[in-house]
Write an enzyme that holds these catalytic residues in place. Structure first.
Site, PDB file in Angstrom:
ATOM      1  N   THR A  59       0.820  -1.211   0.000  1.00 24.32           N
ATOM      2  CA  THR A  59       0.000   0.000   0.000  1.00 24.32           C
ATOM      3  C   THR A  59       0.854   1.261   0.000  1.00 24.32           C
ATOM      4  O   THR A  59       0.598   2.209  -0.746  1.00 24.32           O
ATOM      5  CB  THR A  59      -0.934   0.006   1.218  1.00 24.32           C
ATOM      6  OG1 THR A  59      -1.654  -1.228   1.269  1.00 24.32           O
ATOM      7  CG2 THR A  59      -1.921   1.157   1.136  1.00 24.32           C
TER       8      THR A  59
ATOM      9  N   ARG B 147      11.798  -1.219   8.585  1.00 28.51           N
ATOM     10  CA  ARG B 147      12.270  -1.582   9.919  1.00 28.51           C
ATOM     11  C   ARG B 147      13.788  -1.501   9.920  1.00 28.51           C
ATOM     12  O   ARG B 147      14.450  -1.851   8.950  1.00 28.51           O
ATOM     13  CB  ARG B 147      11.826  -2.996  10.302  1.00 28.51           C
ATOM     14  CG  ARG B 147      10.378  -3.121  10.749  1.00 28.51           C
ATOM     15  CD  ARG B 147      10.145  -2.422  12.084  1.00 28.51           C
ATOM     16  NE  ARG B 147       8.789  -2.627  12.608  1.00 28.51           N
ATOM     17  CZ  ARG B 147       7.765  -1.836  12.389  1.00 28.51           C
ATOM     18  NH1 ARG B 147       7.930  -0.765  11.624  1.00 28.51           N
ATOM     19  NH2 ARG B 147       6.582  -2.090  12.919  1.00 28.51           N
TER      20      ARG B 147
ATOM     21  N   ASP C 206      14.202   6.607   9.091  1.00 28.33           N
ATOM     22  CA  ASP C 206      13.170   6.769  10.109  1.00 28.33           C
ATOM     23  C   ASP C 206      13.174   5.619  11.103  1.00 28.33           C
ATOM     24  O   ASP C 206      12.533   5.692  12.139  1.00 28.33           O
ATOM     25  CB  ASP C 206      11.788   6.859   9.444  1.00 28.33           C
ATOM     26  CG  ASP C 206      10.675   7.174  10.429  1.00 28.33           C
ATOM     27  OD1 ASP C 206      10.769   8.217  11.115  1.00 28.33           O
ATOM     28  OD2 ASP C 206       9.718   6.375  10.535  1.00 28.33           O
TER      29      ASP C 206
ATOM     30  N   GLU D  47      16.056   1.328  18.988  1.00 33.50           N
ATOM     31  CA  GLU D  47      15.315   2.574  19.154  1.00 33.50           C
ATOM     32  C   GLU D  47      14.940   2.776  20.619  1.00 33.50           C
ATOM     33  O   GLU D  47      14.560   1.817  21.286  1.00 33.50           O
ATOM     34  CB  GLU D  47      14.056   2.564  18.276  1.00 33.50           C
ATOM     35  CG  GLU D  47      14.379   2.490  16.780  1.00 33.50           C
ATOM     36  CD  GLU D  47      13.146   2.444  15.893  1.00 33.50           C
ATOM     37  OE1 GLU D  47      12.010   2.477  16.428  1.00 33.50           O
ATOM     38  OE2 GLU D  47      13.298   2.377  14.670  1.00 33.50           O
TER      39      GLU D  47
ATOM     40  N   HIS E 212      11.268   7.494  13.983  1.00 33.33           N
ATOM     41  CA  HIS E 212      10.218   6.495  13.728  1.00 33.33           C
ATOM     42  C   HIS E 212       8.835   7.150  13.783  1.00 33.33           C
ATOM     43  O   HIS E 212       7.916   6.666  14.440  1.00 33.33           O
ATOM     44  CB  HIS E 212      10.304   5.344  14.731  1.00 33.33           C
ATOM     45  CG  HIS E 212       9.659   4.084  14.227  1.00 33.33           C
ATOM     46  ND1 HIS E 212      10.108   2.831  14.587  1.00 33.33           N
ATOM     47  CD2 HIS E 212       8.605   3.876  13.398  1.00 33.33           C
ATOM     48  CE1 HIS E 212       9.344   1.901  14.004  1.00 33.33           C
ATOM     49  NE2 HIS E 212       8.432   2.526  13.284  1.00 33.33           N
TER      50      HIS E 212
ATOM     51  N   SER F  12       7.352   8.341  10.712  1.00 36.76           N
ATOM     52  CA  SER F  12       6.869   8.495   9.338  1.00 36.76           C
ATOM     53  C   SER F  12       5.392   8.159   9.187  1.00 36.76           C
ATOM     54  O   SER F  12       4.718   8.674   8.301  1.00 36.76           O
ATOM     55  CB  SER F  12       7.692   7.624   8.381  1.00 36.76           C
ATOM     56  OG  SER F  12       7.554   6.257   8.677  1.00 36.76           O
TER      57      SER F  12
END
Length: 318
Positions: A148, A229, A253, A258, A277, A279
């Site tokens: 998508t 990822r 991103d 993290e 992270h 986005s």
């Protein structure tokens, strides 16, 4: 009375929409653990996952039959346990197409037109050209993972007159993608690209997929964008490729660890843009999850059907 738990804070009108569909169920809604903790083992449906939930909903006596994730990625969930208990799992895939495709182009344009450099110069009150010279128009973009998000990215790319290459397992053609490749043909795609955009989920197959070999196959003038990822990329190899000029720059991103540690070289690199992270963050997130995915799936489930939207294939991991 059957129970449905939503481990999120959602607006009252969404709660009313859901309750109207399950008028005879007890609906428990809230992010605070104290709100749902005593109900979680009795919940037949849970929407939204929290760390530690497996202690309750994977208990042998738990009643969970369907879990609706609030995120598109499901790699952090106990997939094997959910599969072994025959629990339906549906993701929030599709919610992020607009915000993430916007972020992809923000990163691409930022690197191409040196916006990140000019922001730093503005903070120092420095008037400097910074060797501006690149354009994004008519360039070639490789979208690694044409789901998508990838499809929306391809659509936007055509507005810039870009030549669009894509990678997907089936190799089937998609609107706005000029050439489609399969994963085993990645080495044919990479040398052609001015921008390589990773939109893949994290699976056993994609883990550490991008390393030194892939970066060497890219143009020295190419930019690498990762919003999939962090674990898909061998981070040490990317850092080396950026330091040595194997590729021109990166917009990142997502990261292996993290939050990104303060010791990471990415923070100081002039050819890297770091975002935390975010986005997929958007003002429309809850609306899209609830109205486009949760409610249609709930109606199907109540009629005795398997939730049809974004049903996760446990063998594939997405």
């Amino acid at each position: 009375m059957k129970k449905m738990v939503i481990t999120r804070n959602i607006e009252q009108h969404y709660r009313e929409q859901i309750q109207a569909i399950v008028p005879d169920w007890e609906l428990i809604v809230g992010k605070d653990k104290n709100i749902w903790q005593e109900h979680i083992k009795e919940a037949e449906i849970i929407a939204g996952w929290k760390n530690g939930l497996e202690e309750y909903c994977l208990d042998p006596h738990a009643k969970l039959k369907w879990l609706q994730s609030w995120s598109a990625g499901v790699d952090y969930l106990p997939l094997e346990e959910l599969c072994s208990r025959n629990i339906y799992l549906t993701s929030a895939n599709g919610v992020h197409a607009n915000p993430i495709s916007e972020t992809i182009f923000a990163l691409m344009l930022g690197l191409t037109r040196k916006i990140h450099t000019y922001v730093k110069n503005q903070q120092k009150k420095t008037w400097h050209h910074a060797q501006m010279g690149l354009e994004i128009h008519e360039k070639t973009i490789g979208i690694i993972g044409v789901g998508t998000i990838g499809k929306e990215t391809a659509k936007i790319a055509k507005a810039f007159g870009m030549h669009v290459l894509g990678v997907r397992h089936s190799g089937k053609s998609v609107d706005y993608v000029d050439e489609m490749y399969t994963p085993d043909q990645l080495d044919m795609l990479l040398p052609k690209c001015d921008y390589v955009v990773v939109t893949l989920p994290l699976t056993k197959e994609t883990n550490q997929w991008f390393g030194a070999e892939q970066f060497k196959q890219m143009k020295a003038s190419a930019f690498f964008i990762n919003i999939g990822r962090g674990e898909i990329v061998v981070e040490a190899d990317l850092i080396q490729a950026l330091f040595e000029g194997t590729i021109a720059g990166a917009g990142l991103d997502v990261f292996e660890t993290e939050p990104l540690g303060t010791e990471s070289p990415f923070w100081e690199m002039e050819n890297v843009i770091v975002t935390p992270h975010t986005s997929g963050s958007t003002e429309h997130y809850d609306q899209r999850v609830i109205e486009n995915i949760l409610i249609p799936n709930l109606k199907a489930y109540l009629s005795g059907k398997i939730p049809p939207i974004n049903l996760v294939n446990f063998s594939k991991g997405y």
